[in-house]
Design a protein around this motif. Structure first.
Motif, PDB file in Angstrom:
ATOM      1  N   GLN A   1       0.824  -1.214   0.000  1.00  0.00           N
ATOM      2  CA  GLN A   1       0.000   0.000   0.000  1.00  0.00           C
ATOM      3  C   GLN A   1       0.855   1.260   0.000  1.00  0.00           C
ATOM      4  O   GLN A   1       0.447   2.287  -0.559  1.00  0.00           O
TER       5      GLN A   1
ATOM      6  N   TYR B   1       0.176   5.173  -0.655  1.00  0.00           N
ATOM      7  CA  TYR B   1      -0.382   5.637   0.609  1.00  0.00           C
ATOM      8  C   TYR B   1       0.759   5.941   1.586  1.00  0.00           C
ATOM      9  O   TYR B   1       1.765   5.238   1.612  1.00  0.00           O
TER      10      TYR B   1
ATOM     11  N   ARG C   1      -3.500  10.468   0.903  1.00  0.00           N
ATOM     12  CA  ARG C   1      -3.713   9.016   0.956  1.00  0.00           C
ATOM     13  C   ARG C   1      -2.875   8.484   2.107  1.00  0.00           C
ATOM     14  O   ARG C   1      -1.650   8.567   2.087  1.00  0.00           O
TER      15      ARG C   1
ATOM     16  N   THR D   1      -2.206   5.395   5.236  1.00  0.00           N
ATOM     17  CA  THR D   1      -2.405   4.010   5.651  1.00  0.00           C
ATOM     18  C   THR D   1      -1.763   3.784   7.007  1.00  0.00           C
ATOM     19  O   THR D   1      -0.787   4.458   7.362  1.00  0.00           O
TER      20      THR D   1
ATOM     21  N   LEU E   1      -6.863   1.944   4.923  1.00  0.00           N
ATOM     22  CA  LEU E   1      -6.609   2.933   3.891  1.00  0.00           C
ATOM     23  C   LEU E   1      -7.589   4.089   4.079  1.00  0.00           C
ATOM     24  O   LEU E   1      -8.785   3.852   4.257  1.00  0.00           O
TER      25      LEU E   1
ATOM     26  N   ALA F   1      -8.493   8.041   2.332  1.00  0.00           N
ATOM     27  CA  ALA F   1      -8.224   9.083   1.342  1.00  0.00           C
ATOM     28  C   ALA F   1      -9.058  10.310   1.668  1.00  0.00           C
ATOM     29  O   ALA F   1     -10.219  10.191   2.085  1.00  0.00           O
TER      30      ALA F   1
END
Length: 425
Positions: free
Chosen positions: A185, A191, A252, A254, A285, A287
């Motif tokens: 990711q 991310y 983004r 994570t 995740l 965003a």
């Protein structure tokens, strides 16, 4: 949270969207409180303006030695001063009532969300992979997992039901999965890795929609903080009460964190095994983007989660949730469901949601579009990329062998120090 101006402008549309969620019309109740609130505010403003004006006139009357007028104005100011606290209290109470009502209403579904009552009405979008054909009867992970290091009894002795200890090769496989997900990711999907607090205050859980409605599903500490049910709470609230620079969008983020859920509404389901736990790890995740980008960001996030399943060669299907099965804060949700041989069915392993501006309004997260003098609310999205424990279960069941061993998926072998097979003890 909902935009009161939008409800004022089109109450019928608001009620129609609520009906799609299976809820009764609420616009009339909302607008009645709103009208009362605005009337009180107007009265307060008028009273304050008159008090200021009368105070000035008192000085003029005193200068003109018009004591009769001055005394009358003083009496009026005193009356206004006495009335103000009650009006201010009524203003607070009415405002709180309106906020509480709006805060309890779920997000409105997007136009392309299918109508339905429950999971039976969800719509399958795609399938990936073909379920393996076994030359033996596949076993439930709860039955062969203990020989590989899933210590259900040890976890239960320590903490009670729905807690599990992982030992030896099973602990390493769990760590390998989490590390592979996080590396993918960040390195492949862009991310930003983030380490976040696991304990948060009320405002954070209100912002993402867990409070006040779902308090019973959470664990609370003795000092008033809450254990996060998902890193979505901490990650999304990093922009709470912020005006995010436009050139930094989309954000983004994570995080790999433990998650804590009391699962109060899940009694009797998945009581065996490692699927539904009070404590589990997940690569989350999140965003945060401009409104015009959230639809594309939703598809991108879903693809990032799907990529993990594809790399692990785990068959799955992508499902669009209907109005009756979506979460409280979502306007559109895809579920990814992985194939579990022992159950001969697909089970949820990731839920990827576009929340629109619903969470941003609750947490006052904004940005200023290029060339605009006004700020706008951001759009927020979240999804699992993936839930580590459920992915572990899927690997165990799909890669199990007749002798109780489990083949390690190729992409995980480097994370396992070259180990290619888990052997029962």
């Amino acid at each position: 949270m909902h935009d009161i101006r939008s409800i004022r402008e089109n109450p019928a549309a608001f009620d129609a969207a609520l009906a799609r969620r299976g809820l009764a019309p609420l616009s009339a109740e909302i607008l009645a409180i709103d009208e009362k609130s605005r009337a009180i505010k107007t009265q307060l403003q008028q009273g304050q303006a008159r008090r200021n004006e009368a105070s000035k006139l008192i000085g003029q009357a005193m200068a003109a030695r018009d004591m009769t007028t001055a005394d009358a104005l003083k009496a009026e100011v005193a009356t206004l001063k006495d009335q103000m606290p009650a009006l201010e209290a009524e203003d607070r109470d009415t405002g709180d009532a309106l906020t509480a009502l709006l805060a309890a209403i779920p997000n409105l579904p997007a136009d392309d969300v299918p109508q339905g009552a429950d999971e039976a009405d969800n719509v399958e979008c795609t399938r990936w992979g073909t379920p393996r054909t076994f030359d033996f009867t596949p076993q439930d992970h709860a039955d062969f997992g203990p020989a590989l290091g899933l210590d259900f009894e040890g976890g239960a002795r320590l903490s009670g039901a729905r807690f599990t200890a992982l030992r030896g090769q099973m602990a390493r496989l769990h760590r390998a999965l989490a590390q592979y997900m996080l590396d993918t990711q960040t390195g492949t999907n862009g991310y930003e890795e983030t380490i976040v607090p696991l304990l948060v205050k009320d405002d954070a859980l209100f912002g993402t929609g867990q409070l006040p409605k779902f308090a019973e599903d959470l664990f609370k500490t003795t000092d008033g903080r809450w254990l996060i049910p998902t890193a979505e709470v901490s990650l999304t609230n990093l922009v709470a009460n912020q005006i995010v620079p436009t050139d930094s969008l989309p954000l983004r983020l994570t995080a790999l964190t433990p998650c804590f859920r009391s699962e109060a509404g899940s009694a009797g389901r998945d009581t065996r095994g490692f699927i539904r736990q009070h404590q589990f790890e997940k690569v989350e995740l999140v965003a945060i983007c401009a409104p015009e980008d959230s639809t594309a960001e939703h598809e991108r996030m879903c693809a990032a989660a799907e990529g993990i399943l594809q790399a692990l060669a785990l068959p799955y299907r992508k499902v669009l949730l209907c109005t009756g099965d979506m979460g409280f804060g979502a306007r559109k949700t895809y579920d990814l469901e992985v194939w579990l041989p022992s159950q001969d069915t697909y089970r949820e392993i990731s839920s990827v949601s576009n929340c629109g501006d619903f969470q941003a309004r609750r947490m006052n997260a904004r940005y200023k579009p290029e060339g605009s003098k006004q700020t706008m609310f951001l759009h927020t999205l979240n999804g699992s990329g993936l839930a580590v424990g459920r992915t572990l279960v899927a690997v165990l069941e799909n890669y199990q062998q007749a002798d109780g061993s489990v083949i390690v998926p190729d992409v995980l072998v480097p994370y396992m120090g070259g180990v290619t097979t888990l052997q029962p003890r």
